[in-house]
Design an enzyme around this catalytic site. Structure first.
Site, PDB file in Angstrom:
ATOM      1  N   GLY A  28      -1.204   1.738   4.520  1.00 27.57           N
ATOM      2  CA  GLY A  28      -0.220   0.907   5.216  1.00 27.57           C
ATOM      3  C   GLY A  28       0.161   1.480   6.567  1.00 27.57           C
ATOM      4  N   ASP A  82       3.093   7.950  -0.036  1.00 29.99           N
ATOM      5  CA  ASP A  82       2.695   6.548   0.133  1.00 29.99           C
ATOM      6  C   ASP A  82       3.865   5.731   0.678  1.00 29.99           C
ATOM      7  OD1 ASP A  82       1.156   4.248   0.059  1.00 29.99           O
ATOM      8  OD2 ASP A  82       0.507   4.533  -2.006  1.00 29.99           O
ATOM      9  N   GLY A  83       3.553   4.568   1.205  1.00 31.10           N
ATOM     10  CA  GLY A  83       4.575   3.641   1.679  1.00 31.10           C
ATOM     11  C   GLY A  83       5.074   2.765   0.544  1.00 31.10           C
ATOM     12  N   ALA A  84       5.953   1.824   0.878  1.00 32.80           N
ATOM     13  CA  ALA A  84       6.457   0.859  -0.119  1.00 32.80           C
ATOM     14  C   ALA A  84       6.918  -0.388   0.615  1.00 32.80           C
ATOM     15  CB  ALA A  84       7.607   1.459  -0.918  1.00 32.80           C
ATOM     16  N   GLU A 104      -3.420   2.878  -5.660  1.00 29.30           N
ATOM     17  CA  GLU A 104      -2.203   3.644  -5.347  1.00 29.30           C
ATOM     18  C   GLU A 104      -1.486   4.069  -6.623  1.00 29.30           C
ATOM     19  OE1 GLU A 104      -1.047   1.812  -0.972  1.00 29.30           O
ATOM     20  OE2 GLU A 104      -0.348   0.781  -2.754  1.00 29.30           O
TER      21      GLU A 104
HETATM   22  C1  5RP Z   1      -0.244  -0.900   0.371  1.00 26.71           C
HETATM   23  C2  5RP Z   1       1.187  -0.563   0.186  1.00 26.71           C
HETATM   24  C3  5RP Z   1       1.928  -0.115   1.391  1.00 26.71           C
HETATM   25  O1  5RP Z   1       2.278   1.216   1.208  1.00 26.71           O
HETATM   26  C4  5RP Z   1       3.136  -0.989   1.563  1.00 26.71           C
HETATM   27  O2  5RP Z   1       2.713  -2.343   1.698  1.00 26.71           O
HETATM   28  C5  5RP Z   1       3.940  -0.599   2.801  1.00 26.71           C
HETATM   29  O3  5RP Z   1       3.174  -0.830   3.936  1.00 26.71           O
HETATM   30  P1  5RP Z   1       3.776  -0.611   5.389  1.00 26.71           P
HETATM   31  O4  5RP Z   1       4.040   0.836   5.560  1.00 26.71           O
HETATM   32  O5  5RP Z   1       2.699  -1.162   6.299  1.00 26.71           O
HETATM   33  O6  5RP Z   1       5.031  -1.452   5.476  1.00 26.71           O
HETATM   34  O7  5RP Z   1       1.741  -0.627  -0.889  1.00 26.71           O
HETATM   35  O8  5RP Z   1      -0.813  -1.436  -0.778  1.00 26.71           O
END
Ligand code: 5RP
Length: 226
Positions: A28, A82-84, A104
């Site tokens: 992400g 990781d992101g969310a 993930e």
């Molecule tokens: C990918 C994810 C990403 O971590 C989530 O969508 C957040 O993305 P971003 O940092 O672009 O807002 O779960 O599958």
């Protein structure tokens, strides 16, 4: 501004990495900042190995000069970052906006510690403003769609401009809007029980800590010890 907060949160979380660790790196736009910072600080972490949660992350890591190991060859990681799409005060999250939630979740489950990085727009009082993505075996599309509708979702097949979106495994994604989710654990169990639904974006127990940046200030939230 939002990008500054994404970058600050991502960079703050890199303090979790120690030399020699096995580290999962998520997918992400927030993680893109982490990947670029890891690339430029790589010598700080000798003997550290990194594992990608998606082909996009693998490509970004390669471009940043980060050697990526084969996750299929390891059973346990020390850390996953990781992101969310949403994270609530109990550190329950919705993930999968980038379509990578199946890998993930495997990477998060394999890690002794998982930290989320996010800007303040992701911090919510209750999960459910964002849809819950579910990964679906193409063979089971209509069947799974009917089952998630029965659970109260309004599912939308994720598409690219040309065709249905395909995950790195070649599967489909249904973005399932449930509205505010009163009982995430019951919903997660119900989703997990649907044959042909291969994974979902509710991460209810995986996240140990979150680095959330608002207006240039990063706050670290830690899951209380059980
Ligand atoms: C990918 C994810 C990403 O971590 C989530 O969508 C957040 O993305 P971003 O940092 O672009 O807002 O779960 O599958």
């Amino acid at each position: 501004m939002q990008d500054d907060d994404k970058r600050l949160a991502a960079e703050a979380a890199l303090g979790e990495i120690s030399p020699g660790m096995r580290v999962g790196i998520g997918t992400g736009s927030t993680m893109a900042f982490a990947i670029s910072a890891i690339g430029s600080r790589l010598p700080e972490w000798p003997a550290t190995s990194f594992y990608a949660t998606s082909q996009a992350t693998w490509r970004a890591a390669n471009a940043a000069g980060i050697p990526i190991g084969r996750f299929a060859d390891v059973a346990e990681l020390d850390l996953a970052i990781d992101g969310a799409d949403e994270i609530d005060p109990q550190l329950r999250a919705i993930k999968g906006g980038g379509g990578a939630m199946l890998r993930e979740k495997i990477v998060a489950a394999s890690a002794r510690r998982m930290v989320v990085v996010a800007d303040g727009s992701k911090h919510v009082a209750a999960l459910g403003k964002a849809p819950v993505p579910v990964e679906v075996l193409p063979f089971a599309r209509s069947f799974v769609e009917a089952r998630v509708v029965a659970l109260g979702a309004k599912p939308v097949l994720r598409i690219t401009p040309q065709r249905a979106y395909r995950t790195n495994q070649g599967n489909l994604i249904l973005d399932c809007n449930f509205g505010i989710i009163a009982d995430p654990a019951t919903l997660a169990a119900a989703l997990a029980s649907i044959p042909g639904l291969l994974g979902h974006g509710l991460f209810l127990t995986e996240v140990d800590a979150a680095y959330v940046a608002v207006g240039g200030i990063v706050t670290k939230m830690e899951r209380p010890a059980a």
